[in-house]
Design a protein around this motif. Structure first.
Motif, PDB file in Angstrom:
ATOM      1  N   LYS A 197      -2.392   7.081   5.948  1.00 21.53           N
ATOM      2  CA  LYS A 197      -2.385   8.270   5.231  1.00 21.53           C
ATOM      3  C   LYS A 197      -2.945   7.936   3.914  1.00 21.53           C
ATOM      4  O   LYS A 197      -3.120   9.034   3.274  1.00 21.53           O
ATOM      5  N   TYR A 198      -3.104   6.781   3.352  1.00 22.44           N
ATOM      6  CA  TYR A 198      -3.764   6.874   2.132  1.00 22.44           C
ATOM      7  C   TYR A 198      -5.372   6.993   2.217  1.00 22.44           C
ATOM      8  O   TYR A 198      -5.987   6.845   1.403  1.00 22.44           O
ATOM      9  N   MET A 222       2.313  -1.758   3.651  1.00 26.14           N
ATOM     10  CA  MET A 222       2.096  -0.255   3.190  1.00 26.14           C
ATOM     11  C   MET A 222       1.319   0.193   4.407  1.00 26.14           C
ATOM     12  O   MET A 222       0.443  -0.159   4.804  1.00 26.14           O
ATOM     13  N   SER A 254      -5.791  -3.163  -0.802  1.00 29.98           N
ATOM     14  CA  SER A 254      -4.607  -2.762  -0.093  1.00 29.98           C
ATOM     15  C   SER A 254      -4.640  -2.171   1.183  1.00 29.98           C
ATOM     16  O   SER A 254      -4.055  -2.039   2.217  1.00 29.98           O
ATOM     17  N   MET A 255      -5.989  -1.566   1.300  1.00 29.14           N
ATOM     18  CA  MET A 255      -6.135  -0.508   2.625  1.00 29.14           C
ATOM     19  C   MET A 255      -6.623  -1.851   3.738  1.00 29.14           C
ATOM     20  O   MET A 255      -6.814  -1.453   4.832  1.00 29.14           O
TER      21      MET A 255
END
Lengths: 536, 121
Positions: free
Chosen positions: A5-6, A1, A54-55
């Motif tokens: 940008k998240y 991922m 996730s990051m």
């Protein structure tokens, strides 16, 4: 991922969860058996853990995980919630906040969180003394009282409402402006002038708050191209240029599927198979470039490929087969012929493919772009490639318009199409053409076009407008539109028409005037094309 | 035609991420729910081909939602979404009607492979 940008979303949502954690802990301190708060706390930690993992923010994920585990035990009533636990969790909350602040400021998360995890364990086991010593890396800071985030989460629709309200404000302002023309009071004129300036500033601020970079749209394209290539065995490289150009959210949103459609056509029909490319001396890898830039107050997006180009002879053949008259085909310019691919059922490709069918959809693409107030053009060189040019407004909704009168009715014309306004003797318009700078400009009577009666006057008002011809391409021609009179220029907040009024030809929107009257914005290209065809 | 997917997760973060993975993977995201109750409601209303349910959600959790959606007897495949370490809970969901599960942190390829492996609809 691709996490970068998240990040903004992560920060904003984590911030909300941290607030929830604080609220939950404070509630539990007062009422240690409040099951709903325990559940909510568990979910907050769980979400922070999941997002952080996730990051790739491992210390954050681990610390949140440790707290989640502890809450899970409390939830399952394996251990009771105690004041020690509350204390340890609050210390951990501060540490979490510190870590999130580091993320926000791009400071590396090279911190040891084990003392906090140890302290949680100790508190859970009921040995309170071992409060964590402040770690050098995660300084223990007192919570800074009440602090609000400087990034706010706002529903997109709020901006739509704000814009609509400013639209109404513009209408009221127009009414006041009309009054100020009649007024002799300097104070009134001054007041209305400053009011106008303020409303404009407000409008500008709201518009810029609605702007998003085109990158938000195009960053999904590499994946689209990758999948298309896999499906048809081609190799295509995508180049993105000018991705920081900003457009109104609503326009960007509606641009998504047309853009993907154009890209699909480019990969499927434009770019050749590797063997064919080699034969024509091209590299095996095809290339598609999406270039965005601004031109005056318009956004231009060009999608170009280095493929085989569009075969105009084949297009003409198909058009013939579909019943387009030979005479019409003969007089068509190269660009007009290219625009035939936007006619439903016509495409230069013989094969129907899974990816883009038989070019079905270019008509839909053109319609979508024009629906946004934009225009579509096609350039193509056989053997060298095709370039699809989309020209769009940067913002929506407020349109500069000119009020015109026909009989007893008023209408609005978009200023952007108007070249000049002439007052001439009515006798000079009888031939149906008027000479402007040596060229014959065809004239149309708006009253006749709208099946209305016009006022008999010795003088006629000619609004000279640019007209691109029905297909939207070709040389820009001038056309004179005869009206009875013209009035003020106003900034109109144009509302889209809803069925059944939307089925009316010749009008493209409606606005409510300051005095409450509805007035239509005229769809000039439609009206002019119809009149020129019928010779009105 | 693109398979229609309903996403249920209480964090916007994962809804956005999942939405992007699915959309670029050729799926159509027809709805997003923020909790299990909304998920069941939207499943009935939107009749998606696939529902992706996060396990930990407020109001009704993913397991409860899975059971409820299964009871509706819709032609829909349920995919559970959960964090590492929660696989045992997911097995309960599989017993009560879910077809597969995906694990957070989300990996686009794995997510798409899992959905592709759902078999005939």
């Amino acid at each position: 991922m691709d996490t970068s940008k998240y990040k903004a979303l992560y920060l904003q949502e984590t911030g909300e969860h941290l607030k929830g954690v604080e609220k939950g802990l404070l509630t539990l301190e007062k009422d240690p058996v409040d099951a709903a708060s325990v559940d909510a706390l568990f979910r907050h930690y769980h979400s922070i853990k999941g997002m952080s993992a996730s990051m790739g923010y491992d210390p954050l994920a681990k610390l949140a995980h440790a707290q989640e585990d502890l809450l899970d035990k409390i939830r399952q009533k394996k251990i009771p919630f105690s004041a020690d636990i509350a204390g340890a969790l609050l210390k951990c909350l501060d540490a979490l906040r510190n870590l999130v602040a580091r993320v926000e400021e791009d400071i590396p998360l090279d911190v040891d969180i084990s003392p906090f995890v140890e302290a949680l364990k100790a508190a859970a086991e009921g040995s309170p003394s071992s409060a964590p010593k402040p770690v050098a890396a995660v300084e223990e800071t007192a919570p800074e009282g009440l602090k609000l985030s400087h990034v706010m989460k706002v529903e997109g629709s709020v901006f739509d409402d704000l814009l609509a309200t400013v639209g109404d404000l513009f209408m009221v302002l127009s009414a006041f402006r009309a009054l100020s023309h009649e007024s002799r009071s300097v104070a009134v004129k001054d007041g209305i002038y400053s009011l106008g300036k303020t409303v404009n500033t407000l409008h500008g601020s709201i518009l810029s708050a609605r702007m998003l970079p085109i990158a938000d749209l195009t960053e999904g394209l590499p994946r689209v191209i990758r999948d298309l290539c896999k499906a048809c065995g081609k190799d295509v490289e995508l180049k993105l240029e000018g991705a920081d150009l900003r457009l109104d959210r609503a326009i960007l949103e509606s641009l998504g599927s047309p853009l993907v459609h154009i890209i699909r056509n480019a990969v499927d029909h434009g770019i050749e198979e590797p063997v064919e490319r080699a034969r024509s001396g091209k590299g095996a890898k095809g290339s598609i470039t999406v270039r965005a830039y601004s031109k005056k107050d318009r956004a231009v997006i060009e999608v170009s490929d280095d493929g085989r180009g569009i075969n105009t002879e084949k297009l003409k053949e198909k058009a013939r087969a579909k019943g387009v008259p030979e005479a019409r085909l003969k007089t068509m310019t190269e660009k007009e012929v290219l625009m035939l691919i936007c006619v439903p059922g016509l495409s230069s490709s013989d094969k129907v493919t899974d990816i883009s069918g038989r070019g079905v959809g270019m008509d839909v693409v053109k319609e979508a772009i024009e629906g946004l107030g934009g225009a579509l053009e096609i350039e193509s060189v056989p053997g060298q490639g095709t370039n699809i040019i989309l020209e769009l407004p940067l913002t929506t909704s407020i349109t500069k318009t000119l009020i015109v009168t026909v009989g007893s009715e008023q209408f609005l014309l978009p200023i952007s199409r108007i070249v000049k306004v002439l007052e001439v003797r009515s006798t000079e318009t009888l031939k149906g053409v008027y000479q402007i700078e040596g060229a014959d400009v065809p004239l149309i009577h708006l009253a006749a076009a709208l099946c209305m009666k016009h006022a008999e006057r010795p003088f006629s008002t000619i609004i000279v407008v640019e007209h691109r011809g029905e297909s939207g391409v070709g040389a820009i021609n001038l056309v004179g539109v005869i009206v009875d009179d013209f009035g003020d220029e106003i900034d109109a907040y144009i509302k889209p028409l809803l069925p059944p009024i939307s089925k009316l030809g010749g009008v493209s929107g409606i606005t409510i005037m300051g005095d409450g009257r509805p007035v239509f914005l005229l769809d000039l290209p439609h009206i002019i094309s119809k009149c020129l065809r019928q010779g009105i | 035609m693109a398979k229609r997917v309903l996403i249920a997760d209480d964090t916007v973060f994962f809804r956005v991420a999942l939405n992007e993975i699915l959309t670029t993977g050729g799926y159509e995201v027809v709805g997003e729910a923020a909790n299990g109750a909304e998920a069941a409601e939207l499943a009935l209303k939107l009749k998606p081909d696939i529902v992706i349910l996060d396990v930990v959600m407020p109001v009704k959790n993913g397991i409860e939602a899975a059971k409820e959606i299964t009871k509706l007897k819709l032609p829909v495949k349920i995919v559970m979404c959960t964090s590492l370490g929660y696989e045992p809970i997911v097995e309960e969901a599989i017993r009560s009607g879910a077809s597969a599960y995906i694990i957070k942190p989300l990996n686009a390829e794995k997510v798409l492979n899992t959905l592709a492996g759902l078999g005939p609809f």
